[in-house]
Design an enzyme around this catalytic site. Structure first.
Site, mmCIF file in Angstrom:
data_model
loop_
_atom_site.group_PDB
_atom_site.id
_atom_site.type_symbol
_atom_site.label_atom_id
_atom_site.label_comp_id
_atom_site.label_asym_id
_atom_site.label_seq_id
_atom_site.Cartn_x
_atom_site.Cartn_y
_atom_site.Cartn_z
ATOM 1 C CB SER A 108 -1.945 -54.550 15.055
ATOM 2 O OG SER A 108 -2.332 -54.907 16.356
HETATM 3 N N1 SAH Z 1 -4.664 -58.339 17.220
HETATM 4 C C1 SAH Z 1 -5.887 -57.574 17.204
HETATM 5 C C2 SAH Z 1 -5.703 -56.229 17.809
HETATM 6 C C3 SAH Z 1 -6.045 -56.249 19.198
HETATM 7 S S1 SAH Z 1 -6.080 -54.710 20.054
HETATM 8 C C4 SAH Z 1 -6.405 -57.444 15.798
HETATM 9 O O1 SAH Z 1 -5.760 -57.928 14.872
HETATM 10 O O2 SAH Z 1 -7.473 -56.889 15.626
HETATM 11 C C5 SAH Z 1 -5.876 -55.368 21.669
HETATM 12 C C6 SAH Z 1 -7.012 -56.179 22.189
HETATM 13 O O3 SAH Z 1 -6.634 -56.671 23.464
HETATM 14 C C7 SAH Z 1 -8.300 -55.398 22.378
HETATM 15 O O4 SAH Z 1 -9.345 -56.024 21.704
HETATM 16 C C8 SAH Z 1 -8.506 -55.424 23.901
HETATM 17 O O5 SAH Z 1 -9.878 -55.460 24.286
HETATM 18 C C9 SAH Z 1 -7.793 -56.708 24.277
HETATM 19 N N2 SAH Z 1 -7.381 -56.829 25.673
HETATM 20 C C10 SAH Z 1 -6.868 -55.891 26.499
HETATM 21 N N3 SAH Z 1 -6.605 -56.415 27.704
HETATM 22 C C11 SAH Z 1 -6.958 -57.737 27.640
HETATM 23 C C12 SAH Z 1 -6.917 -58.818 28.568
HETATM 24 N N4 SAH Z 1 -6.457 -58.692 29.809
HETATM 25 N N5 SAH Z 1 -7.368 -60.021 28.154
HETATM 26 C C13 SAH Z 1 -7.837 -60.204 26.901
HETATM 27 N N6 SAH Z 1 -7.888 -59.222 25.977
HETATM 28 C C14 SAH Z 1 -7.453 -57.992 26.344
#
Ligand code: SAH
Length: 220
Positions: free
Chosen positions: A64
């Protein structure tokens, strides 16, 4: 690029992207100044790590934008003694910020590859107050509940019921709620059996894919 260059870039990020907007919590600003964001992005993108934008991290996912990480973290109002659940570990960057600001962090990621890499990065930086779990974060982590704070970094079609239920009394949940195109970043406070919902701002996140998120057929 030298460490001092990254440090300067980070200082500029804090001044120009965070303080100049509405990030005022000194602990959040300090954590954003301290955590080496470039360590959480792919090697070939390190020079872009302090830009005012999200970046790709593999598996079609993104780290993000720094401002959004700071905004969500500020909304959690952490003072240092909390147990926090993060859904969507991704690169582990936001996880590191949470580790700086809370007592214990549990983070859930659905892709084992991302969870492994994030775990290795966090360990190499010396964070010990974190456990990363692979699984569907839309169901939360019932064994470790209740949580003083929960943050979800993927867009949900509604507030997942298990996450409401896993909030401690007075706990807060911050997550994007909406459709694929745009979402409201919401903060939910729990008081007994009442959940108060506040809208913070419009955002755009990758989808939360899971039982209480979007279906996997719609989004890979
Ligand atoms: N905060 C993170 C950004 C994450 S992007 C950072 O700083 O890098 C969103 C993430 O949520 C992705 O890695 C995706 O694989 C994960 N995601 C999506 N659905 C999910 C679920 N049901 N359970 C766990 N993770 C999930």
């Amino acid at each position: 690029m030298a460490q001092t260059d990254f440090q300067l870039m980070r200082q500029r990020m804090v001044e120009e992207q965070l303080k100049s907007r509405d990030i005022a919590d000194p602990r959040v600003l300090q954590a954003m100044q301290d955590v080496p964001r470039h360590r959480f992005v792919p090697d070939n993108l390190q020079h872009l790590a302090y830009r005012d934008s999200p970046l790709p991290i593999g598996q079609d996912q993104t780290i993000s934008q720094p401002y959004i990480v700071a905004l969500m973290t500020q909304a959690l109002q952490l003072s240092g003694h909390e147990t926090v659940l993060e859904v969507g570990t991704g690169s582990g960057y936001h996880t590191a910020i949470l580790c700086e600001l809370a007592r214990q962090v549990f983070s859930l990621e659905r892709y084992p590859e991302l969870a492994d890499r994030a775990g290795a990065t966090l360990a190499s930086l010396g964070y010990e107050n974190v456990e990363i779990h692979v699984g569907d974060g839309s169901q939360g982590l019932p064994d470790m509940a209740p949580f003083d704070a929960i943050v979800v970094s993927a867009a949900a079609p509604g507030i997942p019921n298990p996450l409401r239920g896993q909030l401690a009394e007075g706990g807060r949940l911050v997550l994007p709620v909406g459709d694929r195109e745009s979402q409201w970043l919401e903060r939910i406070w729990r008081y007994g059996d009442t959940w108060n919902i506040e809208r913070i701002t419009l955002v755009m996140f990758v989808p939360l894919v899971g039982m209480h998120g979007f279906s996997g057929a719609q989004f890979r």
